[in-house]
Design a protein around this motif. Structure first.
Motif, PDB file in Angstrom:
ATOM      1  N   HIS A  66       0.847  -1.210   0.000  1.00 43.56           N
ATOM      2  CA  HIS A  66       0.000   0.000   0.000  1.00 43.56           C
ATOM      3  C   HIS A  66       0.876   1.252   0.000  1.00 43.56           C
ATOM      4  O   HIS A  66       1.404   1.638   1.043  1.00 43.56           O
ATOM      5  CB  HIS A  66      -0.913  -0.014   1.233  1.00 43.56           C
ATOM      6  CG  HIS A  66      -1.967   1.051   1.214  1.00 43.56           C
ATOM      7  ND1 HIS A  66      -3.219   0.847   1.740  1.00 43.56           N
ATOM      8  CD2 HIS A  66      -1.968   2.331   0.754  1.00 43.56           C
ATOM      9  CE1 HIS A  66      -3.944   1.951   1.596  1.00 43.56           C
ATOM     10  NE2 HIS A  66      -3.193   2.872   1.010  1.00 43.56           N
ATOM     11  N   HIS A  68       1.357   5.360  -2.107  1.00 46.52           N
ATOM     12  CA  HIS A  68       0.874   6.370  -3.049  1.00 46.52           C
ATOM     13  C   HIS A  68       2.093   7.137  -3.540  1.00 46.52           C
ATOM     14  O   HIS A  68       2.543   8.073  -2.889  1.00 46.52           O
ATOM     15  CB  HIS A  68      -0.104   7.334  -2.371  1.00 46.52           C
ATOM     16  CG  HIS A  68      -1.323   6.663  -1.835  1.00 46.52           C
ATOM     17  ND1 HIS A  68      -2.422   6.389  -2.614  1.00 46.52           N
ATOM     18  CD2 HIS A  68      -1.602   6.164  -0.603  1.00 46.52           C
ATOM     19  CE1 HIS A  68      -3.333   5.765  -1.876  1.00 46.52           C
ATOM     20  NE2 HIS A  68      -2.859   5.612  -0.657  1.00 46.52           N
ATOM     21  N   LYS A 178      -9.205  -0.010  -7.191  1.00 54.54           N
ATOM     22  CA  LYS A 178      -9.285   0.444  -5.802  1.00 54.54           C
ATOM     23  C   LYS A 178     -10.578   1.226  -5.633  1.00 54.54           C
ATOM     24  O   LYS A 178     -10.933   2.025  -6.500  1.00 54.54           O
ATOM     25  CB  LYS A 178      -8.082   1.361  -5.496  1.00 54.54           C
ATOM     26  CG  LYS A 178      -8.184   2.182  -4.197  1.00 54.54           C
ATOM     27  CD  LYS A 178      -7.611   1.442  -3.018  1.00 54.54           C
ATOM     28  CE  LYS A 178      -7.658   2.248  -1.718  1.00 54.54           C
ATOM     29  NZ  LYS A 178      -6.723   3.374  -1.636  1.00 54.54           N
ATOM     30  N   HIS A 240      -6.683  -0.709   5.794  1.00 46.86           N
ATOM     31  CA  HIS A 240      -6.929  -0.046   7.094  1.00 46.86           C
ATOM     32  C   HIS A 240      -7.764  -0.927   8.028  1.00 46.86           C
ATOM     33  O   HIS A 240      -7.303  -1.332   9.063  1.00 46.86           O
ATOM     34  CB  HIS A 240      -7.569   1.342   6.924  1.00 46.86           C
ATOM     35  CG  HIS A 240      -6.868   2.192   5.922  1.00 46.86           C
ATOM     36  ND1 HIS A 240      -5.561   2.579   6.083  1.00 46.86           N
ATOM     37  CD2 HIS A 240      -7.266   2.702   4.727  1.00 46.86           C
ATOM     38  CE1 HIS A 240      -5.193   3.306   5.037  1.00 46.86           C
ATOM     39  NE2 HIS A 240      -6.196   3.382   4.202  1.00 46.86           N
ATOM     40  N   ASP A 308       1.145   2.725   3.431  1.00 47.59           N
ATOM     41  CA  ASP A 308       0.426   3.944   3.035  1.00 47.59           C
ATOM     42  C   ASP A 308       1.426   5.075   2.790  1.00 47.59           C
ATOM     43  O   ASP A 308       1.126   6.257   3.026  1.00 47.59           O
ATOM     44  CB  ASP A 308      -0.614   4.366   4.088  1.00 47.59           C
ATOM     45  CG  ASP A 308      -1.874   4.962   3.447  1.00 47.59           C
ATOM     46  OD1 ASP A 308      -1.868   5.180   2.228  1.00 47.59           O
ATOM     47  OD2 ASP A 308      -2.851   5.202   4.171  1.00 47.59           O
TER      48      ASP A 308
HETATM   49 ZN   LIG Z   1      -3.835   4.821   1.046  1.00 50.57          ZN
END
Ligand SMILES: [Zn+2]
Length: 401
Positions: A66, A68, A178, A240, A308
């Motif tokens: 995960h 970005h 997603k 999450h 993340d």
């Molecule tokens: Zn994310």
């Protein structure tokens, strides 16, 4: 070119799969053989290059499930992204991908970027123009109008738009779909973090349409309603999975059991900065959040590693710290290695390709100086990273005596 890499121990990936005095034979981008050093060496050709690391450990390259890449981990990553034109944003993403590789990450899943840039980067890395991990890109996440991360370009208003956006993402080269099942902390306005954005019927359309084009579905879900909708829809991974409700938490054991029974993987998205959480949320709330992960694991939910990276303070150059989060929770090192290798590859649908050291698999592997089975922190002592057979010397390996 053939490469014979031998070391004090070779970990194939699955817990317990350990070869003392082992070796791996690599030809171009593939693993040809793995086993005891003498047996593998006997299969090597005359011109094989031999790299011996006595006392070191060879293991599969790590998977960060995960990230970005379009976000820069600053305090204001959305603004930072929006200020950039495509070219400068793409250069920043290339640099962050290289940082991941520098920490031993040879595969990463990008769960939301802008303008299809992660796909462009994926191609450049696959062609060997740039150093970096294998990238799986979700392209623009599906969200409601003005909903979580709407600015990435995946807003949908109804069933028809859900279908066309899934198809559009697939056409643009997405490796998975997603969808934002609940609100999220980073987006101003729109549904709250605990609030659902889509019904289970709508999420089922996402899953159906994605299946039509051969793609899996990852769901962002903080709130328990959104988690329940995602589980009913039959998604592949839940990101999450924070069990939030309007006033605190709504923890449902029967729902966690269903996640386990359906084989849905949970990626908590543990920031490398997790040690700050007790300060941010308060000791008690942070402890409850942490305990929920071991609770899920005890109920049979399979956890996978992800950072993340890109959101505020979730950096790209400290993956091992996010693995130490699982150690902190009490997971033994060999379990943590599974979460970021074999299990992660299975969750992402690439288990035939990477995530373990096996003949025919892509040569994604690491050499670390000490023993990660003793302490996961050993993964910081990188000597060599092989990504799709291409050797990469992490900066750290050059400054360590
Ligand atoms: Zn994310």
């Amino acid at each position: 070119m053939e490469l014979l890499i031998s070391a004090g121990q070779v970990l194939a990936g699955p817990a317990g799969d350990r070869i003392v005095d082992g070796a791996v034979l690599v030809a171009d981008e593939k693993i040809v053989a793995i086993g005891r050093r003498d047996e593998v060496a006997a299969r090597a050709g005359q011109d094989t290059r031999v790299l011996d690391f006595p006392g070191a450990t060879v293991l599969p390259g790590l998977i960060d499930c995960h990230v970005h890449l379009a976000f820069d981990a600053s305090a204001q990553p959305i603004e930072a992204m929006q200020e950039r034109d495509e070219f400068s944003l793409l250069l920043g993403m290339a640099g962050r991908a290289q940082q991941l590789l520098d920490t031993g990450v040879t595969t990463t899943r990008d769960l939301g970027d802008r303008d299809g840039l992660a796909v462009r980067l994926r191609e450049a890395i696959a062609q060997g123009s740039l150093a970096g991990p294998r990238i799986l890109s979700a392209t623009a996440p599906l969200t409601v109008r003005g909903g979580h991360c709407w600015f990435l370009g995946g807003e949908v208003a109804d069933e028809a738009e859900i279908r066309t956006t899934v198809r559009r993402n697939a056409r643009n080269g997405a490796d998975l779909i997603k969808v934002m099942a609940t609100g999220g902390g980073m987006t101003k306005g729109g549904p709250a973090t605990w609030e659902p954005q889509f019904s289970s019927a709508e999420l089922r359309i996402v899953v159906e349409e994605a299946a039509e084009v051969g793609l899996r579905v990852a769901v962002h879900a903080h709130g328990t309603e959104g988690i329940a909708n995602a589980v009913a829809a039959g998604v592949h991974t839940i990101e999450h999975c924070s069990w939030l409700a309007k006033d605190g938490f709504d923890v449902r054991p029967e729902l966690a059991e269903e996640i386990a029974a359906k084989g849905i993987f949970v990626c908590p998205g543990a920031s490398p900065n997790w040690r700050m959480l007790p300060k941010a949320f308060g000791e008690e709330r942070a402890a409850a959040m942490f305990a929920r992960l071991t609770w899920m694991a005890d109920l049979g939910v399979r956890l996978i590693a992800g950072t993340d990276a890109g959101v505020p303070r979730a950096v790209f150059n400290d993956f091992v710290s996010s693995l130490e989060f699982f150690s902190h929770l009490g997971f033994p090192p060999e379990r943590v290695i599974e979460m970021t290798t074999v299990d992660a590859a299975e969750a992402l649908g690439i288990a035939e390709e990477t995530g373990r050291l096996a003949p025919g698999h892509t040569a994604d592997l690491l050499v670390v100086d000490s023993d990660p089975l003793h302490d996961i922190a050993a993964l910081r002592d990188l000597r060599l990273v092989l990504a799709a057979g291409r050797a990469h010397l992490p900066a750290r390996s050059m400054i360590t005596p």
